[in-house]
Scaffold this active site. Structure first.
Site, PDB file in Angstrom:
ATOM      1  N   ASP A 140       0.792  -1.238   0.000  1.00 53.40           N
ATOM      2  CA  ASP A 140       0.000   0.000   0.000  1.00 53.40           C
ATOM      3  C   ASP A 140       0.821   1.283   0.000  1.00 53.40           C
ATOM      4  O   ASP A 140       0.350   2.329   0.433  1.00 53.40           O
ATOM      5  CB  ASP A 140      -0.903  -0.002   1.235  1.00 53.40           C
ATOM      6  CG  ASP A 140      -0.120  -0.130   2.530  1.00 53.40           C
ATOM      7  OD1 ASP A 140       1.105   0.075   2.509  1.00 53.40           O
ATOM      8  OD2 ASP A 140      -0.726  -0.447   3.564  1.00 53.40           O
ATOM      9  N   GLU A 194      -0.653  -9.089  -0.918  1.00 55.74           N
ATOM     10  CA  GLU A 194      -1.277  -8.482   0.267  1.00 55.74           C
ATOM     11  C   GLU A 194      -2.464  -7.604  -0.161  1.00 55.74           C
ATOM     12  O   GLU A 194      -2.581  -6.427   0.205  1.00 55.74           O
ATOM     13  CB  GLU A 194      -0.270  -7.675   1.092  1.00 55.74           C
ATOM     14  CG  GLU A 194      -0.721  -7.434   2.522  1.00 55.74           C
ATOM     15  CD  GLU A 194       0.284  -6.605   3.310  1.00 55.74           C
ATOM     16  OE1 GLU A 194       0.273  -5.372   3.208  1.00 55.74           O
ATOM     17  OE2 GLU A 194       1.084  -7.211   4.051  1.00 55.74           O
ATOM     18  N   GLU A 253      -2.112   5.319   2.612  1.00 59.32           N
ATOM     19  CA  GLU A 253      -2.042   3.886   2.302  1.00 59.32           C
ATOM     20  C   GLU A 253      -3.395   3.278   1.924  1.00 59.32           C
ATOM     21  O   GLU A 253      -3.472   2.428   1.033  1.00 59.32           O
ATOM     22  CB  GLU A 253      -1.433   3.118   3.485  1.00 59.32           C
ATOM     23  CG  GLU A 253       0.068   3.338   3.663  1.00 59.32           C
ATOM     24  CD  GLU A 253       0.427   4.614   4.392  1.00 59.32           C
ATOM     25  OE1 GLU A 253      -0.499   5.359   4.806  1.00 59.32           O
ATOM     26  OE2 GLU A 253       1.625   4.901   4.547  1.00 59.32           O
ATOM     27  N   HIS A 274       5.452   6.512  12.548  1.00 57.33           N
ATOM     28  CA  HIS A 274       5.668   7.340  11.354  1.00 57.33           C
ATOM     29  C   HIS A 274       4.402   7.605  10.554  1.00 57.33           C
ATOM     30  O   HIS A 274       4.475   8.143   9.451  1.00 57.33           O
ATOM     31  CB  HIS A 274       6.678   6.643  10.444  1.00 57.33           C
ATOM     32  CG  HIS A 274       6.127   5.393   9.814  1.00 57.33           C
ATOM     33  ND1 HIS A 274       6.050   4.208  10.477  1.00 57.33           N
ATOM     34  CD2 HIS A 274       5.585   5.182   8.601  1.00 57.33           C
ATOM     35  CE1 HIS A 274       5.509   3.310   9.694  1.00 57.33           C
ATOM     36  NE2 HIS A 274       5.205   3.868   8.541  1.00 57.33           N
ATOM     37  N   ARG A 295       1.522   9.230   8.777  1.00 54.48           N
ATOM     38  CA  ARG A 295       1.285  10.636   8.445  1.00 54.48           C
ATOM     39  C   ARG A 295       0.043  11.192   9.133  1.00 54.48           C
ATOM     40  O   ARG A 295       0.005  12.347   9.522  1.00 54.48           O
ATOM     41  CB  ARG A 295       1.155  10.782   6.929  1.00 54.48           C
ATOM     42  CG  ARG A 295       2.482  10.813   6.204  1.00 54.48           C
ATOM     43  CD  ARG A 295       2.291  10.852   4.709  1.00 54.48           C
ATOM     44  NE  ARG A 295       3.488  11.280   4.001  1.00 54.48           N
ATOM     45  CZ  ARG A 295       4.517  10.496   3.705  1.00 54.48           C
ATOM     46  NH1 ARG A 295       4.503   9.236   4.060  1.00 54.48           N
ATOM     47  NH2 ARG A 295       5.565  10.973   3.059  1.00 54.48           N
ATOM     48  N   HIS A 333      12.608   6.357  13.174  1.00 53.60           N
ATOM     49  CA  HIS A 333      12.391   6.187  11.740  1.00 53.60           C
ATOM     50  C   HIS A 333      13.315   7.163  11.029  1.00 53.60           C
ATOM     51  O   HIS A 333      13.761   8.133  11.624  1.00 53.60           O
ATOM     52  CB  HIS A 333      10.923   6.471  11.422  1.00 53.60           C
ATOM     53  CG  HIS A 333      10.483   6.049  10.042  1.00 53.60           C
ATOM     54  ND1 HIS A 333      10.648   6.828   8.938  1.00 53.60           N
ATOM     55  CD2 HIS A 333       9.880   4.922   9.607  1.00 53.60           C
ATOM     56  CE1 HIS A 333      10.159   6.193   7.870  1.00 53.60           C
ATOM     57  NE2 HIS A 333       9.687   5.030   8.253  1.00 53.60           N
TER      58      HIS A 333
END
Ligand code: UD1
Length: 377
Positions: free
Chosen positions: A96, A118, A132, A209, A211, A242
């Site tokens: 994604d 997936e 995503e 991480h 967004r 990250h």
């Protein structure tokens, strides 16, 4: 049959690696071409090295503080040329990310059939996780074959009108990768980790991480982690930074210098999964960890309000605690104080597969394209 895999970030590399290996093993039927956008750089390279994968094409698109638009444009442009040059029979993308969607779109523009590994995960909210959820939906709209990790993911695709004969339930290749990597005798590259893992209860916090959490939610999360470090004796809080500068700045600001807190640069995949295997619990906003940790007997507290992986919550291996300071603290404290609650999560069965997803994907491609028959002739 020439199959091109396209991926760009660390998690895609981890989960595509078993598929690449399986296709390469069937060399009488498949020629595999590996293309990376390198939406991530160091994090991707470490993973490729671990799985001994050398890309045939590397677009090197990553730039410091890249925007979604920049990634998309640079990847689409680069892939256009690579697809024209290689002209593969089939393109495989995973998951994604921006690379996933753009990789699928680029292949579509070239009239090349595509497979989505997936496939079928959904939160139902196009803004969460952002971007995503939209990446996987758009990829699903383009892809010809859909490799769904679970029956639930398959049902999502059916509900969107994907024909049943194009969906294959395979399990998640994350488990294949895990089985190739977890080792009870593993020695960590950093000596401090060998000492840590043997010592006090390890609370592992994975590189937050997402967004959609940037801003106030991220501040709340870190305030709760800082309180946890200050107020809970007997734990080591290992925090994985990250590479994303926005995500790491908040982490450094809140957690630097606190007792029992270890701020570490992203580690390579083998260190990471073996550390997760030894942790008492994992705190994360990541997608893949929800699949991996149950195979390792490690409970996960998920700092999100929506998940595309409800199977893990139903199985009891993951608890979704959102981003509220009080709720996060209460959930961690309960698992630390109540061994029965911890055991119930640690011993739940992993719904994501048995480590043979890559085989099923390769079988499905062969069956769909009639390869086994052609080879038998
Ligand atoms: C990306 C994916 C996300 C996936 C995550 C896994 C998108 C939009 N997001 O998020 O779905 O869960 O990867 O980690 O596709 N950086 C480096 N070195 C690296 C990697 C990143 O310096 O090896 C820095 C760069 O400054 C980059 C920033 O991190 O601009 C963000 O990377 P990006 O790929 O845009 O998003 P992620 O937050 O990593």
């Amino acid at each position: 049959m020439k199959v091109m895999t396209i991926f760009g970030t660390r998690p895609e590399a981890v989960k595509m690696a078993p598929v690449i290996k399986e296709l390469a093993r069937r060399a009488d039927r498949f020629a595999v071409v590996v293309t990376v956008t390198a939406q991530h750089r160091e994090m991707l390279d470490q993973t490729l090295e671990h799985f001994h994968i050398r890309p045939d094409h590397d677009l090197n698109v990553m730039q410091e503080r890249q925007s979604l638009t920049q990634i998309a444009l640079r990847a689409l442009d680069g892939l256009d040329a690579v697809l024209a040059q290689e002209s593969p029979d089939f393109v495989l993308v995973h998951g994604d990310t921006s690379t996933t969607f753009i990789g699928c779109l680029a292949a579509f523009y070239h009239g090349i059939p595509t497979g989505h590994v997936e496939a079928g995960l959904r939160t139902g909210d196009k803004y969460s996780p952002f971007p995503e959820e939209m990446n996987r939906r758009l990829t699903g709209a383009i892809a010809d074959l859909h490799f769904a990790p679970t029956d639930w993911a398959r049902a999502n695709l059916l509900a969107e009108g994907v024909p049943a004969e194009r969906i294959f339930v395979t399990g998640n290749t994350a488990i294949d990768a895990l089985f190739l990597t977890v080792d009870p005798g593993h020695r960590f590259a950093r000596p401090e980790l060998n000492r840590l893992a043997a010592g006090r209860r390890l609370v592992l916090v994975d590189s937050l991480h997402r967004r959609e959490n940037f801003g106030e939610a991220m501040e709340r999360i870190y305030r709760s982690l800082a309180r946890l470090a200050r107020e809970t004796p007997g734990i080591e809080l290992v925090f994985l930074l990250h590479k994303n500068p926005e995500a790491r700045e908040v982490g450094l600001r809140h957690l630097s210098g606190l007792p029992g807190v270890h701020l570490l640069e992203p580690m390579d995949y083998p260190d990471w999964v073996n550390l997760m295997a030894r942790a008492y619990l994992v705190i994360s906003d990541s997608g893949g960890i929800q699949e991996e940790a149950p195979s390792l007997g490690t409970p996960v507290l998920l700092l999100r309000d929506k998940t595309e992986r409800p199977e893990a919550i139903e199985a009891g291996t993951v608890r979704m605690v959102g981003t509220d300071e009080g709720r996060i603290l209460a959930a961690v404290t309960e698992l630390l104080a109540n061994p029965a609650a911890h055991r119930a999560m640690a011993q739940a069965k992993n719904p994501y597969g048995d480590g043979r997803a890559a085989q099923r994907i390769a079988d499905a491609i062969e069956t769909y394209f009639g390869l086994s028959k052609q080879v038998a002739k």
